[in-house]
Design a protein around this motif. Structure first.
Motif, PDB file in Angstrom:
ATOM      1  N   LEU A 158       0.832  -1.202   0.000  1.00  0.00           N
ATOM      2  CA  LEU A 158       0.000   0.000   0.000  1.00  0.00           C
ATOM      3  C   LEU A 158       0.866   1.251   0.000  1.00  0.00           C
ATOM      4  CD1 LEU A 158      -2.971   0.847   0.215  1.00  0.00           C
ATOM      5  CD2 LEU A 158      -2.685   0.935   2.682  1.00  0.00           C
ATOM      6  N   GLY A 163      -2.960   2.047  -3.318  1.00  0.00           N
ATOM      7  CA  GLY A 163      -4.094   1.132  -3.193  1.00  0.00           C
ATOM      8  C   GLY A 163      -4.898   0.983  -4.469  1.00  0.00           C
ATOM      9  N   ASN A 164      -4.526   1.717  -5.515  1.00  0.00           N
ATOM     10  CA  ASN A 164      -5.313   1.637  -6.749  1.00  0.00           C
ATOM     11  C   ASN A 164      -5.302   0.236  -7.333  1.00  0.00           C
ATOM     12  OD1 ASN A 164      -6.390   4.153  -7.025  1.00  0.00           O
ATOM     13  ND2 ASN A 164      -4.682   4.976  -8.207  1.00  0.00           N
ATOM     14  N   SER A 167      -4.722  -4.515 -13.207  1.00  0.00           N
ATOM     15  CA  SER A 167      -5.071  -5.799 -13.803  1.00  0.00           C
ATOM     16  C   SER A 167      -4.031  -6.158 -14.855  1.00  0.00           C
ATOM     17  CB  SER A 167      -6.456  -5.726 -14.451  1.00  0.00           C
ATOM     18  OG  SER A 167      -6.472  -4.694 -15.404  1.00  0.00           O
ATOM     19  N   THR A 258      -8.634  -8.745  -9.570  1.00  0.00           N
ATOM     20  CA  THR A 258      -8.255  -7.345  -9.453  1.00  0.00           C
ATOM     21  C   THR A 258      -7.072  -7.265  -8.496  1.00  0.00           C
ATOM     22  OG1 THR A 258     -10.487  -6.589  -9.882  1.00  0.00           O
ATOM     23  CG2 THR A 258      -9.032  -5.055  -8.772  1.00  0.00           C
ATOM     24  N   THR A 262      -4.866  -5.974  -0.822  1.00  0.00           N
ATOM     25  CA  THR A 262      -5.656  -6.878   0.008  1.00  0.00           C
ATOM     26  C   THR A 262      -6.270  -8.027  -0.796  1.00  0.00           C
ATOM     27  OG1 THR A 262      -7.489  -5.359  -0.281  1.00  0.00           O
ATOM     28  CG2 THR A 262      -6.257  -5.185   1.776  1.00  0.00           C
TER      29      THR A 262
ATOM     30  N   LEU B  47      -7.593   4.673   5.497  1.00  0.00           N
ATOM     31  CA  LEU B  47      -6.292   4.870   4.847  1.00  0.00           C
ATOM     32  C   LEU B  47      -5.512   3.571   4.726  1.00  0.00           C
ATOM     33  CD1 LEU B  47      -5.348   8.250   6.531  1.00  0.00           C
ATOM     34  CD2 LEU B  47      -6.438   7.849   4.330  1.00  0.00           C
ATOM     35  N   SER B  48      -5.948   2.531   5.449  1.00  0.00           N
ATOM     36  CA  SER B  48      -5.361   1.204   5.239  1.00  0.00           C
ATOM     37  C   SER B  48      -6.522   0.229   5.092  1.00  0.00           C
ATOM     38  CB  SER B  48      -4.460   0.822   6.412  1.00  0.00           C
ATOM     39  OG  SER B  48      -5.180   0.837   7.616  1.00  0.00           O
ATOM     40  N   GLY B  49      -6.200  -1.005   4.698  1.00  0.00           N
ATOM     41  CA  GLY B  49      -7.254  -1.983   4.484  1.00  0.00           C
ATOM     42  C   GLY B  49      -7.742  -1.988   3.046  1.00  0.00           C
ATOM     43  N   ALA B  50      -8.828  -2.720   2.804  1.00  0.00           N
ATOM     44  CA  ALA B  50      -9.275  -2.975   1.438  1.00  0.00           C
ATOM     45  C   ALA B  50      -9.724  -1.711   0.705  1.00  0.00           C
ATOM     46  CB  ALA B  50     -10.405  -3.999   1.444  1.00  0.00           C
ATOM     47  N   ALA B  52      -8.375   1.315   0.974  1.00  0.00           N
ATOM     48  CA  ALA B  52      -7.360   2.352   1.150  1.00  0.00           C
ATOM     49  C   ALA B  52      -7.264   3.289  -0.050  1.00  0.00           C
ATOM     50  CB  ALA B  52      -6.011   1.708   1.426  1.00  0.00           C
ATOM     51  N   ALA B  53      -7.466   2.762  -1.258  1.00  0.00           N
ATOM     52  CA  ALA B  53      -7.353   3.619  -2.444  1.00  0.00           C
ATOM     53  C   ALA B  53      -8.409   4.716  -2.395  1.00  0.00           C
ATOM     54  CB  ALA B  53      -7.500   2.794  -3.712  1.00  0.00           C
ATOM     55  N   TYR B 248     -15.718  -2.403  -6.197  1.00  0.00           N
ATOM     56  CA  TYR B 248     -14.894  -2.360  -7.411  1.00  0.00           C
ATOM     57  C   TYR B 248     -14.544  -3.738  -7.972  1.00  0.00           C
ATOM     58  CZ  TYR B 248     -11.648  -0.881 -10.923  1.00  0.00           C
ATOM     59  OH  TYR B 248     -11.047  -0.673 -12.130  1.00  0.00           O
ATOM     60  N   ALA B 249     -13.829  -4.560  -7.174  1.00  0.00           N
ATOM     61  CA  ALA B 249     -13.300  -5.815  -7.705  1.00  0.00           C
ATOM     62  C   ALA B 249     -14.414  -6.751  -8.191  1.00  0.00           C
ATOM     63  CB  ALA B 249     -12.447  -6.513  -6.655  1.00  0.00           C
ATOM     64  N   GLN B 280     -10.283   4.250 -13.735  1.00  0.00           N
ATOM     65  CA  GLN B 280      -9.415   3.124 -14.092  1.00  0.00           C
ATOM     66  C   GLN B 280     -10.196   1.920 -14.595  1.00  0.00           C
ATOM     67  OE1 GLN B 280     -10.182   4.093 -11.103  1.00  0.00           O
ATOM     68  NE2 GLN B 280      -9.797   2.587  -9.508  1.00  0.00           N
ATOM     69  N   ASP B 284      -9.037  -1.674 -16.677  1.00  0.00           N
ATOM     70  CA  ASP B 284      -9.061  -2.958 -15.986  1.00  0.00           C
ATOM     71  C   ASP B 284      -9.991  -3.959 -16.662  1.00  0.00           C
ATOM     72  OD1 ASP B 284      -7.246  -2.161 -14.162  1.00  0.00           O
ATOM     73  OD2 ASP B 284      -8.632  -1.906 -12.485  1.00  0.00           O
ATOM     74  N   ASP B 319      -2.158  10.700  -9.889  1.00  0.00           N
ATOM     75  CA  ASP B 319      -3.284   9.765  -9.938  1.00  0.00           C
ATOM     76  C   ASP B 319      -4.485  10.525 -10.513  1.00  0.00           C
ATOM     77  OD1 ASP B 319      -4.755   7.493  -9.568  1.00  0.00           O
ATOM     78  OD2 ASP B 319      -4.836   7.618  -7.376  1.00  0.00           O
ATOM     79  N   ARG B 322     -11.079  11.104  -8.472  1.00  0.00           N
ATOM     80  CA  ARG B 322     -12.414  10.508  -8.558  1.00  0.00           C
ATOM     81  C   ARG B 322     -13.409  11.443  -7.894  1.00  0.00           C
ATOM     82  NH1 ARG B 322     -11.021   4.633  -6.034  1.00  0.00           N
ATOM     83  NH2 ARG B 322      -8.996   4.363  -7.031  1.00  0.00           N
TER      84      ARG B 322
END
Lengths: 333, 415
Positions: A158, A163-164, A167, A258, A262, B47-50, B52-53, B248-249, B280, B284, B319, B322
């Motif tokens: 991170l 964190g972006n 793929s 993705t 994480t 700011l951290s974890g899944a 974070a982005a 997202y994912a 993005q 992707d 970056d 968004r």
């Protein structure tokens, strides 16, 4: 071999035969239950193609679950370490794959040549330099260390890479028709690789000197050290092998995942379940457990519409734990 | 030993991945100021974890707003007082958000901005109310957060119910105008409160407009790695539109599954979807992303201030900005305008000033930012984007369209 050993090994061999037969019986029961579940699903579904697709997807994703769980179960079987960092190692391999593809533009699978050795090396270092010092201590120590590894890796990714989500694209990827359903080429290849890897691991463990040493340490670490096995080296090697499995899994799933720090957590949750289900420490059991979980998850969506597909997975999980606490293919301790 | 494994697996099952995360709270430097007076604003983001982005985007947006306001002379009614951010990392967890909010308030924050997750916002709003500190939510979808009658909580983004309702309305209008009025919508959604609440609002509006919703297919976003079977169900159902609500994912997985299963659809329509409108996403998803719609909050690309901010963000953070960052930017502006109007950094006076504000927004709305009695921004308005070429652009309503694009319908994804 002395006489005493020969006479002692006879009951052991018999026990082994009994156990093999026992496993065959249990495997048959599992297959029969699955077959019954399938027939029921076909009867329930309005369109048979949905069930066919569920089976195809279940087998393909199940292979991947098994692949991830294999490394985890190997480490546990030999070291008695619950490796919380397994998913993080997988995420690291995803980023290695992404980096290789970004910088060189080669086919993503060629990243295996880098990801697997790098992860093997990292696993070796992690065990030899850090974890070995905690071996033989209370289990919480190792648990906290691996948890620390996972935090370190995920937050490191991170911090340095952001964190972006990313793929990688799989050139020539397409949907292959299977009895009216579709199977993505990249997923089929990941599945085949999982089978090959399970076979390779099995052969390493059963047919090589190293494998014999690993099994000896798993069975009795004190005894193994008495006959000249360097237990600390075997620990490092085993952890490295397990981590290399996570590395291979990372590269193989990269085209349909993705990529973010994480990303490993998605697989980690089910990998823990698979390890318990397949019998702790049993590599082929992990593959079988993976397939079972993959199929259950997919069929769950059909049986219990509107519910989380994971509901059936955990119903099956709790049921198996209740009936066979040592896992479907584990030996009772 | 075995028991440990069982505990581990069960713990992972129950917390769905929370077992493997954790993390540390950063020591948000809230050091004292020098000569001029500074006013602290607390930010709470993952700011951290899944997530974070997203948390980073929100944090950066707030940072840029503070810099812009300070550069323009600070809060003039308070003698040019400068703003300062005290930052908290929620890690995406409600309990961490709660303790971080308490820490920031004790550190002297006059107002809070956050939090991206509804569950975290729910906890923070309670802390804000107890301490009488204004809390301006940038991103938080859940309707329930504003239903407690709290006096100190405000929301800038449209709530989930508005996005679901507007999504159904927009889909109906776009399909009708194109000569293929929508008949049956298959709905694929994550099984958390987010997906289910958006679906409920969508369904209610669909019933009013006279089109069918079904099958409704849910999945667990924390563990899903394939959505092919679900999309096969959609194909078999004969629906002419697929609506998707997710993160997202998993939404990228949905798009890829549509591309390989190839159901006969007139459109794939995201409703408050977390992927289909992101910068993005076209990269992707590749070909699988082409033509995908989304109804969501959106920055006003025709606003020169937004264009400047877009360039600035790219330069500063390397970056793409968004809409989320625009929302946190607006949230800080709301607090600054409140301070300006109140002429005081007293938290209750600030609250009263914010309640009576009217402020133009960087995000598309049907009017300026104004808060109703519950604290909801009455100007919020979700609009429709579609992936055209290598970007998601606003296509509907026509007056907000970017680059004068129009909706392409039918738009079969992945072909």
């Amino acid at each position: 071999m002395t006489m005493a050993e020969a006479t002692e090994s006879a009951p052991a061999a018999r026990a082994s035969r009994v156990w093999t037969r026992d496993v065959a019986v249990r495997a048959t029961v599992v297959v029969l239950v699955l077959a019954a579940a399938l027939v029921l699903a076909y009867l329930r579904a309005d369109k048979p193609v949905i069930v066919t697709q569920a089976v195809v997807t279940g087998i393909l994703t199940g292979g991947v679950y098994g692949l991830v769980a294999m490394g985890l179960t190997l480490i546990f079987g030999v070291l008695d370490v619950v490796n919380f960092a397994h998913g993080a190692f997988l995420a690291l391999a995803l980023f290695i794959t992404y980096g290789v593809v970004q910088t060189t533009g080669v086919h993503p699978y060629l990243a295996l040549l880098i990801a697997v050795p790098v992860m093997f090396g990292l696993g070796w270092i992690a065990q030899y330099a850090v974890l070995n010092r905690a071996m033989g201590r209370p289990l919480e120590n190792q648990l906290l260390i691996t948890l620390g590894f996972s935090l370190l890796i995920e937050n490191g990714l991170l911090l340095f890479l952001g964190g972006n989500p990313h793929s990688v694209h799989f050139p020539g990827n397409r949907g292959l028709p299977v009895l009216g359903a579709v199977a993505d080429l990249s997923r089929v290849l990941a599945f085949v690789a999982a089978l090959v890897l399970a076979g390779v691991l099995y052969l390493i463990l059963r047919r090589t000197r190293i494998g014999t040493a690993i099994r000896a340490v798993a069975a009795n670490r004190q005894g193994a050290s008495l006959i000249g096995v360097d237990v600390r080296k075997i620990y490092a090697l085993t952890f490295a092998l397990g981590t290399a499995c996570a590395g291979a899994a990372g590269t193989l799933v990269a085209p349909f995942t993705t990529i973010q720090p994480t990303a490993g957590q998605t697989f980690n949750i089910l990998a823990f379940v698979v390890v318990v289900l397949g019998g702790m420490g049993n590599v082929l059991g992990a593959l079988a457990g993976g397939l079972l979980i993959g199929l259950t998850e997919q069929l769950g969506g059909i049986y219990l519409p509107g519910q989380s597909p994971l509901l059936l997975v955990f119903i099956v999980f709790v049921l198996v734990l209740f009936l066979r606490p040592q896992g479907l293919f584990g030996r009772s301790s | 030993m075995r028991k440990i494994w069982t505990t581990v697996a069960l713990a992972s099952a129950v917390s769905l991945g929370a077992a493997a995360c954790g993390g540390t709270a950063p020591g948000g430097a809230t050091g004292g100021s020098g000569g001029g007076k500074t006013i602290k604003i607390g930010t709470l983001h993952p700011l951290s974890g899944a997530s974070a982005a997203d948390g980073k985007q929100l944090e950066n947006g707030a940072k840029l707003a503070v810099e812009a306001i300070n550069a323009a002379g600070g809060i003039k009614s308070l003698g040019g007082a400068k703003l300062e951010i005290s930052s908290g990392d929620t890690q995406g967890k409600p309990d961490v958000g709660q303790s971080e909010a308490t820490r920031l308030i004790q550190g002297g924050a006059v107002a809070l901005v956050g939090t991206y997750m509804s569950a975290v916002s729910a906890n923070v709003s309670a802390v804000a109310e107890r301490n009488k500190v204004p809390f301006v939510m940038d991103v938080t979808g859940d309707d329930g957060v504003l239903k407690h009658g709290y006096k100190y909580t405000y929301r800038i983004q449209p709530p989930n119910s508005q996005m679901g309702t507007q999504g159904a309305q927009d889909l109906y209008e776009i399909s009708k105008a194109a000569g293929h009025p929508v008949k049956k919508v298959a709905y694929l959604h994550d099984d958390t409160a987010f997906g289910t609440s958006v679906l409920a609002a969508f369904k209610a509006q669909a019933a009013k407009l006279g089109f069918q919703v079904g099958p409704e297919i849910s999945y667990s976003p924390a563990s899903v790695s394939d959505l092919t079977t679900q999309v096969t169900q959609v194909k078999a159902s004969g629906a002419d539109v697929l609506a998707v609500t997710g993160y997202y994912a998993d939404s990228v997985l949905a798009a890829k599954a549509v591309a390989s299963v190839k159901p006969k659809l007139n459109a794939v329509f995201g409703i408050a979807d977390g992927a289909f409108d992101q910068p993005q996403f076209p990269g992707d998803a590749g070909a699988a992303g082409a033509g995908l719609y989304d109804t969501n909050y959106r920055q006003d690309a025709n606003n020169p201030q937004v264009q400047q901010l877009t360039t600035l963000y790219q330069q500063r953070f390397n970056d793409k900005i968004r809409t989320e960052a625009m929302l946190s930017y607006d949230a800080v502006r709301v607090i600054a305008a409140g301070l300006e109007k109140a002429g005081s950094s007293d938290r209750t006076k600030l609250r009263d000033a914010i309640s009576g504000l009217s402020l133009d927004s960087l995000v598309i709305g049907n009017g300026p930012i104004k808060f109703d009695a519950t604290g909801q921004n009455t100007g919020s308005l979700p609009v429709v984007t579609q992936v055209q070429g290598d970007a998601a652009k606003v296509v509907y309503p026509a007056k907000y369209a970017e680059d004068k694009v129009t909706p392409s319908f039918p738009a079969t994804a992945g072909s």
